[in-house]
Design a protein around this motif. Structure first.
Motif, PDB file in Angstrom:
ATOM      1  N   LYS A  97      38.537  31.364  60.662  1.00  0.00           N
ATOM      2  CA  LYS A  97      38.153  33.073  59.969  1.00  0.00           C
ATOM      3  C   LYS A  97      38.256  32.902  59.068  1.00  0.00           C
ATOM      4  CE  LYS A  97      39.039  34.752  64.986  1.00  0.00           C
ATOM      5  NZ  LYS A  97      37.313  34.762  65.041  1.00  0.00           N
ATOM      6  N   ALA A  98      39.442  32.369  58.043  1.00  0.00           N
ATOM      7  CA  ALA A  98      39.946  32.935  56.549  1.00  0.00           C
ATOM      8  C   ALA A  98      38.901  33.106  55.770  1.00  0.00           C
ATOM      9  CB  ALA A  98      41.437  32.298  56.577  1.00  0.00           C
ATOM     10  N   LYS A  99      38.336  31.659  55.676  1.00  0.00           N
ATOM     11  CA  LYS A  99      37.153  31.271  54.760  1.00  0.00           C
ATOM     12  C   LYS A  99      35.934  32.245  54.304  1.00  0.00           C
ATOM     13  CE  LYS A  99      38.283  26.226  55.185  1.00  0.00           C
ATOM     14  NZ  LYS A  99      37.436  24.870  55.280  1.00  0.00           N
ATOM     15  N   VAL A 100      35.985  33.165  55.925  1.00  0.00           N
ATOM     16  CA  VAL A 100      34.603  33.971  55.330  1.00  0.00           C
ATOM     17  C   VAL A 100      35.505  35.746  55.510  1.00  0.00           C
ATOM     18  CG1 VAL A 100      33.258  32.571  56.339  1.00  0.00           C
ATOM     19  CG2 VAL A 100      34.157  33.838  57.686  1.00  0.00           C
ATOM     20  N   ALA A 101      36.584  35.870  55.438  1.00  0.00           N
ATOM     21  CA  ALA A 101      37.174  36.704  55.857  1.00  0.00           C
ATOM     22  C   ALA A 101      36.747  37.454  54.671  1.00  0.00           C
ATOM     23  CB  ALA A 101      38.691  36.877  55.206  1.00  0.00           C
ATOM     24  N   GLY A 102      36.811  37.199  53.218  1.00  0.00           N
ATOM     25  CA  GLY A 102      36.260  38.315  52.125  1.00  0.00           C
ATOM     26  C   GLY A 102      34.442  38.429  51.983  1.00  0.00           C
TER      27      GLY A 102
ATOM     28  N   SER B 264      30.775  31.976  52.606  1.00  0.00           N
ATOM     29  CA  SER B 264      29.579  32.887  53.210  1.00  0.00           C
ATOM     30  C   SER B 264      29.564  32.265  54.179  1.00  0.00           C
ATOM     31  CB  SER B 264      28.097  32.579  52.616  1.00  0.00           C
ATOM     32  OG  SER B 264      27.921  30.977  52.878  1.00  0.00           O
ATOM     33  N   ALA B 265      29.855  31.655  54.841  1.00  0.00           N
ATOM     34  CA  ALA B 265      29.564  30.682  55.906  1.00  0.00           C
ATOM     35  C   ALA B 265      30.839  29.430  55.906  1.00  0.00           C
ATOM     36  CB  ALA B 265      28.786  30.440  56.845  1.00  0.00           C
ATOM     37  N   LEU B 266      30.645  29.142  56.684  1.00  0.00           N
ATOM     38  CA  LEU B 266      31.904  27.396  56.811  1.00  0.00           C
ATOM     39  C   LEU B 266      30.373  26.230  56.555  1.00  0.00           C
ATOM     40  CD1 LEU B 266      34.140  27.116  60.084  1.00  0.00           C
ATOM     41  CD2 LEU B 266      34.303  27.418  57.852  1.00  0.00           C
TER      42      LEU B 266
ATOM     43  N   GLY C 271      24.281  19.938  55.028  1.00  0.00           N
ATOM     44  CA  GLY C 271      25.115  21.107  54.962  1.00  0.00           C
ATOM     45  C   GLY C 271      25.269  21.936  53.764  1.00  0.00           C
ATOM     46  N   HIS C 272      25.231  23.356  53.981  1.00  0.00           N
ATOM     47  CA  HIS C 272      25.529  24.305  52.979  1.00  0.00           C
ATOM     48  C   HIS C 272      26.042  25.411  53.127  1.00  0.00           C
ATOM     49  CE1 HIS C 272      21.203  25.199  55.557  1.00  0.00           C
ATOM     50  NE2 HIS C 272      22.406  26.475  54.823  1.00  0.00           N
ATOM     51  N   HIS C 273      26.908  26.079  51.897  1.00  0.00           N
ATOM     52  CA  HIS C 273      27.275  27.297  51.954  1.00  0.00           C
ATOM     53  C   HIS C 273      27.389  27.667  50.103  1.00  0.00           C
ATOM     54  CE1 HIS C 273      31.960  26.183  52.138  1.00  0.00           C
ATOM     55  NE2 HIS C 273      31.157  25.235  51.628  1.00  0.00           N
ATOM     56  N   LEU C 274      27.458  29.373  50.202  1.00  0.00           N
ATOM     57  CA  LEU C 274      27.766  29.634  49.071  1.00  0.00           C
ATOM     58  C   LEU C 274      29.918  29.954  49.069  1.00  0.00           C
ATOM     59  CD1 LEU C 274      25.100  31.819  49.199  1.00  0.00           C
ATOM     60  CD2 LEU C 274      25.101  29.781  48.014  1.00  0.00           C
ATOM     61  N   VAL C 275      30.259  29.622  47.988  1.00  0.00           N
ATOM     62  CA  VAL C 275      31.339  30.211  47.525  1.00  0.00           C
ATOM     63  C   VAL C 275      31.439  31.590  46.327  1.00  0.00           C
ATOM     64  CG1 VAL C 275      33.407  29.496  47.009  1.00  0.00           C
ATOM     65  CG2 VAL C 275      31.955  27.562  48.781  1.00  0.00           C
TER      66      VAL C 275
ATOM     67  N   PRO D  77      29.648  19.670  58.427  1.00  0.00           N
ATOM     68  CA  PRO D  77      30.007  18.568  58.136  1.00  0.00           C
ATOM     69  C   PRO D  77      31.386  18.482  57.861  1.00  0.00           C
ATOM     70  CG  PRO D  77      28.273  19.146  56.710  1.00  0.00           C
ATOM     71  CD  PRO D  77      28.304  20.514  58.068  1.00  0.00           C
ATOM     72  N   ASP D  78      31.925  19.656  56.868  1.00  0.00           N
ATOM     73  CA  ASP D  78      33.711  19.492  57.176  1.00  0.00           C
ATOM     74  C   ASP D  78      34.802  19.739  58.370  1.00  0.00           C
ATOM     75  OD1 ASP D  78      32.051  18.772  54.966  1.00  0.00           O
ATOM     76  OD2 ASP D  78      31.990  21.061  54.153  1.00  0.00           O
ATOM     77  N   GLU D  79      34.572  20.157  59.061  1.00  0.00           N
ATOM     78  CA  GLU D  79      35.084  21.157  60.413  1.00  0.00           C
ATOM     79  C   GLU D  79      34.785  19.943  62.106  1.00  0.00           C
ATOM     80  OE1 GLU D  79      33.252  22.714  58.121  1.00  0.00           O
ATOM     81  OE2 GLU D  79      35.308  24.207  57.008  1.00  0.00           O
ATOM     82  N   ASP D  80      35.548  20.366  62.013  1.00  0.00           N
ATOM     83  CA  ASP D  80      35.392  19.666  63.761  1.00  0.00           C
ATOM     84  C   ASP D  80      34.533  20.185  64.937  1.00  0.00           C
ATOM     85  OD1 ASP D  80      35.613  18.266  66.370  1.00  0.00           O
ATOM     86  OD2 ASP D  80      37.204  18.568  66.221  1.00  0.00           O
ATOM     87  N   LEU D  81      33.857  20.935  64.612  1.00  0.00           N
ATOM     88  CA  LEU D  81      32.915  22.088  65.188  1.00  0.00           C
ATOM     89  C   LEU D  81      31.397  21.946  64.987  1.00  0.00           C
ATOM     90  CD1 LEU D  81      33.676  25.445  65.587  1.00  0.00           C
ATOM     91  CD2 LEU D  81      32.547  25.663  63.370  1.00  0.00           C
TER      92      LEU D  81
END
Lengths: 152, 152
Positions: free
Chosen positions: A21-26, A54-56, A100-104, A128-132
Motif C-alpha cells: 500500500k505504501a507505494k501508492v500512498a501519494g 501510479s501503481a505497482l 510491466g509498466h508504472h509511473l513514478v 513482475p517485480d512482486e510476488d503478486l
C-alpha cells in the motif's frame, strides 16, 4: 453530461495487500468517467505526489491502458528502463503485452495525468517485480501470490 | 509505448457525405491510441479551429464517449442547449443516451481536447439535426438518409 473535476470526489487508498500500500500512498484519483455514467472504459484524473507510484509495475491480460500527462513530469518504468514523460506526452499499453509498466513521480512537484482503461470481464494483472497476481471478478479483485495462494 | 504527439500524423477530412463536410473542415485529429497499438478504445488529440465543429451533433447506440478540454474554450451543444467547456472541464456521453452532442468552437482561438471512444461491433450513430444516420460495419461506415436510402 458535463463533468467539472472540482466537483468529483478525490479518492486515496488501494485494495493492494497491506505490504504494497505504501507505494501508492501519494496517489489521488478522481473517477471522471464513472461520474459521467460511462461503462465501456474508465477515465481517471490522477494526481501523483512526489515519491509516489501510479501503481505497482504491472501489465493487464485483457484491458488496454493509456495515460496522458497534463502537468508535471513522471518517470515511466517498463522492461525498457526509465523514460521521462513530461506534460503533453502520452503512453499506451496494449492488453496482453508482457511489459510491466508504472509511473513514478521522482520530481519535487505534484504531477497530474489522465488514465484510461478498458473494462472487460476476466481480466488479470501481472506484477513482475512482486510476488503478486490479480484476478478481476464480478465480486472484486482477488490478489494472490504467484503460486496461487490468496493474500489474507 | 511512449507517444509523443508531435510525431503523430495530423489528419483532416471526414467520411461524412459531401454536404456535411464543411462543418468539420477545421478539425485536425491525431490518433494517439492507434499510434500506441490500442484496440479497445480510441484516444484522439483534436485541434478545433475557430468556427469548426467536432462532429455533426450525434449520439452513439453502442459506444461510450468522453472528452477532456486541454486548451481553449468550446461550446457543448446538446438537447439541453449550449454550455461552455473551458480547459480542465470534461463531458461524457453514455452509449444509447438519446441526446445528440457536439462541440463547436465559437471562440477566436484554436481549442484542443482529448476524445475517447469505445470500439464495439454493430455501432450506429444518430444525427438529430440532419437527414442522416450511420452504421459502422467491419468494412467501414455506411451513411444513409433517415428513410434508409444510402448516400451516394
Amino acid at each position: 453530461m458535463i463533468i467539472n473535476p472540482s466537483e468529483v470526489p478525490k479518492e486515496t487508498g488501494t485494495n493492494y495487500p497491506e505490504e504494497f500500500k505504501a507505494k501508492v500512498a501519494g496517489r489521488i484519483k478522481q473517477r471522471l468517467g464513472n461520474a459521467a455514467g460511462l461503462n465501456d472504459f474508465g477515465v481517471n484524473l490522477v494526481h501523483l505526489q512526489p515519491g509516489s507510484c501510479s501503481a505497482l509495475r504491472h501489465w493487464h491480460v485483457q484491458e488496454d491502458e493509456f495515460v496522458y500527462i497534463l502537468e508535471g513530469e513522471l518517470m515511466l518504468i517498463t522492461n525498457s528502463g526509465e523514460q521521462v514523460l513530461s506534460a503533453g506526452m502520452a503512453a499506451g499499453f496494449p492488453a496482453g503485452e508482457e511489459n510491466g509498466h508504472h509511473l513514478v513521480n521522482h520530481s519535487s512537484n505534484i504531477a497530474t495525468y489522465l488514465e484510461i482503461g478498458a473494462r472487460k470481464s476476466n481480466d488479470e494483472a501481472n506484477y513482475p517485480d512482486e510476488d503478486l497476481k490479480a484476478k478481476f471478478t464480478e465480486n472484486g479483485v482477488i490478489f494472490t501470490h504467484k503460486d496461487g495462494a490468496v493474500y489474507n
